[in-house]
Enzyme design. Structure first.
Site, PDB file in Angstrom:
ATOM      1  N   ASP A 192      30.736  27.210  79.612  1.00  0.00           N
ATOM      2  CA  ASP A 192      32.095  26.826  79.256  1.00  0.00           C
ATOM      3  C   ASP A 192      33.005  28.063  79.141  1.00  0.00           C
ATOM      4  OD1 ASP A 192      33.795  24.620  78.226  1.00  0.00           O
ATOM      5  OD2 ASP A 192      33.821  25.827  76.399  1.00  0.00           O
ATOM      6  N   GLU A 239      32.761  28.239  84.101  1.00  0.00           N
ATOM      7  CA  GLU A 239      34.042  27.534  84.199  1.00  0.00           C
ATOM      8  C   GLU A 239      35.200  28.532  84.186  1.00  0.00           C
ATOM      9  OE1 GLU A 239      36.685  24.254  81.726  1.00  0.00           O
ATOM     10  OE2 GLU A 239      35.620  25.839  80.691  1.00  0.00           O
TER      11      GLU A 239
END
Ligand code: CA
Ligand code: CA
Length: 616
Positions: free
Chosen positions: A330, A359
């Site tokens: 993330d 990400e």
């Protein structure tokens, strides 16, 4: 009446409880023999444990160094574990003035030979992304856990917990594998003991604990094992940039610099380009990586070496515990770069065939390319992450399909976007997708046009890269009622709850459109599984003309032709234009329908459709 002997033994008993059963935390809780890195750093937390001296007697295991923290309630212990060490358990004794104050039984297991060689996800896979709280409720008894801060489960609240769990995913692995997906990425399953919106999982409050509303560690292991049996690779959603504000250590940090802006919280500027920008001001760079993502998520200072070790070991602990095939990380560009290098390279050193995708939400291919292993970067960043997310292609795909065609609009954007592949170290390792859990459903982005959705999926499943599909795309889940609403984007999969009238798993109550798209995807996904020409093959594409875009995937053995016709009427194309690749191919198989046909100079393509042809 109590006898004095009884009182004495009771006192001794209570004393031993106070010594040994206090809230002593040792992390990682266990470890393995046979790791390439023979060093391990334990975090120990207990009342005044910093005033004790730890001792271990176990052949092959040595305490190399003991570090005190700023808080006296912590110790960090550097261990070395020789390769010849035998698996087993031993006590770690924490002594003060000669007396044992705490004891912890530590276990070293043999490392799994299979897990050490686990094959990560790659362009041969298609990943099914699932928001576990919203997929299937396999165990109603864990919907509400009274000890947790969020007290209720409420399916009517988009931002509440809906009760989906690990058992629900286990129950539907056959559906996922049967559809033709080969990997599953559940969003984080670790404890999020936050007062609200805890369902999404990105505000972790204990890196070593499965959220009890999702299930137990045993169930997570069962999910991993059963997924593996069914040919599904399991991907872990990692969050090393921040935690939830209710993380257990927040009231007693080991070091003041464990958290960035610990005294006066500042929110990140989200100016992610500072990572690449040769002219970026230090003040902006600092705020970007040290600022908190949101006020309920403290930012971790990964420059603290004890925290860096803790996070790296935690990721390895989950890989080895579950036999993971990959990690999706993330908020990748919000972490400190030197840490990202260590984190990715140490994992890849232990698991050389593993996969990590970060990400980076940028629609600029230069920014997406920056983080990929093998990309030479002027700023010196040199990580070991093989995959990055193709947000540039996602946004272009939607524009290409929804814009009115013109010289510089529509399909030509998709054509030109693929030309950007020259900036990537390895285009086939990019994660490609129509949507994910943080943006409008692709069906909503494509204005609920079923034909455009099928064209988008046909593109993603035939172009280079690692396709990822968000759960329920196959049955046309949309969030058009409230665009941008994250709670609705993560809507419940129908049939995942006991009394659902519609069941997407069995097909009960689905509309004709839903059934058609589900069967179209099932066909394509299962076809793609063994198509090395799609996984590894070359690409040749022709500039779009009048709403039709034609490309080929080819290798020494096979050629696949894909025609995307965006026009609302059937369109005739002249195949002579593709002679350099079609050569003397005389016939083909239409992949979605299985129909065989001979190739003529003029080919008629149905309105708003994707034609996928295996040429012979
Ligand atoms: Ca449940
Ligand atoms: Ca950060």
């Amino acid at each position: 009446m109590l006898t004095s002997r009884y009182i004495l033994s009771l006192t001794a008993f209570l004393f031993s409880i106070s010594l040994f059963s206090q809230d002593l935390r040792v992390e990682p809780m266990n470890w393995w023999i046979g790791m390439k890195n023979q060093e391990l750093q334990l975090l120990v937390h207990a009342d005044k444990v910093g005033e004790t001296v730890p001792a271990i007697k176990y052949t092959g295991v040595a305490i190399k160094k003991i570090h005190k923290a700023e808080s006296s309630n912590y110790l960090f212990i550097d261990l070395s574990i020789a390769a010849t060490t035998k698996p087993g358990s031993f006590p770690i004794l924490f002594k003060k003035e000669g007396k044992t104050v705490f004891s912890y039984n530590y276990t070293l297991q043999q490392r799994s030979a299979a897990f050490s060689q686990v094959k990560g996800f790659s362009s041969s896979d298609v990943i099914y992304l699932v928001t576990p709280d919203r997929f299937a409720n396999g165990d109603a008894s864990n919907d509400v856990v009274s000890s947790m801060r969020e007290k209720k489960a409420d399916r009517r609240n988009d931002y509440g917990r809906h009760g989906g769990d690990i058992r629900g995913m286990i129950d539907h692995l056959d559906y996922i594998a049967g559809m033709g997906y080969t990997a599953i990425w559940p969003t984080p399953l670790l404890e999020n003991d936050m007062p609200n919106s805890s369902y999404h999982g990105y505000a972790i409050t204990d890196y070593y604990k499965v959220d009890p509303r999702f299930g137990t560690l045993e169930e997570y292991k069962e999910l991993a094992g059963k997924a593996r049996q069914k040919g599904l690779k399991l991907i872990f959603d990692g969050v090393v940039n921040h935690t939830g504000s209710k993380y257990w250590w927040m009231n007693d940090l080991p070091f003041h610099d464990w958290i960035n802006y610990a005294d006066s919280m500042r929110i990140t500027n989200h100016r992610r380009t500072v990572n690449e920008d040769p002219y970026a001001a230090t003040v902006d760079k600092e705020l970007m990586v040290r600022g908190w993502f949101v006020s309920s998520m403290p930012d971790l200072n990964q420059e603290n070496p004890f925290l860096a070790n803790y996070l790296i070991q935690n990721s390895i602990w989950w890989i080895e515990t579950l036999g993971l095939a990959g990690i999706r990380q993330d908020t990748y560009p919000y972490s400190q770069k030197k840490f990202l290098e260590q984190w990715t390279c140490k994992i890849m050193k232990e698991y050389p065939n593993f996969s990590i995708v970060g990400e980076e939400w940028s629609t600029n291919p230069l920014i997406a390319a920056y983080w990929q292993k093998g990309k030479p970067n002027t700023t010196g960043y040199n990580g070991c992450m093989k995959s990055t997310m193709d947000f540039p292609l996602q946004s272009t795909l939607v524009q290409a399909l929804t814009e009115t065609e013109s010289w510089d609009k529509g399909l030509v954007k998709l054509y030109e976007a693929l030309a950007n592949d020259f900036v990537y170290a390895n285009p086939k390792d990019l994660l490609i997708f129509g949507d994910n859990h943080d943006m409008d459903r692709v069906f909503t982005q494509l204005k609920k046009d079923v034909s455009l959705l099928q064209m988008a999926m046909a593109y993603l499943l035939t172009i280079r890269g690692i396709p990822q599909v968000y759960y329920g795309t196959e049955i046309l889940i949309d969030n058009s009622a409230k665009p941008g609403d994250h709670g609705l984007i993560r809507t419940d999969f129908p049939g995942g709850w006991k009394d659902d009238a519609v069941n997407g798993f069995t097909g009960t109550g689905l509309t004709g459109d839903q059934l058609q798209v589900q069967s179209f995807l099932k066909k394509l996904l299962n076809w793609r599984k063994n198509k090395t020409v799609i996984h590894e093959g070359n690409t040749l594409h022709f500039a779009p003309i009048k709403g039709v875009y034609v490309y080929f995937r080819y290798d020494k053995k096979e050629t696949v032709m894909v025609v995307l016709n965006k026009n609302t009427e059937s369109t005739v194309i002249d195949t002579n234009r593709f002679a350099e690749i079609m050569k003397n191919k005389k016939s083909g198989t239409n992949v979605p329908t299985g129909e065989e046909f001979s190739i003529k100079r003029e080919m008629t393509v149905a309105p708003r459709s994707a034609l996928i042809i295996e040429l012979k």
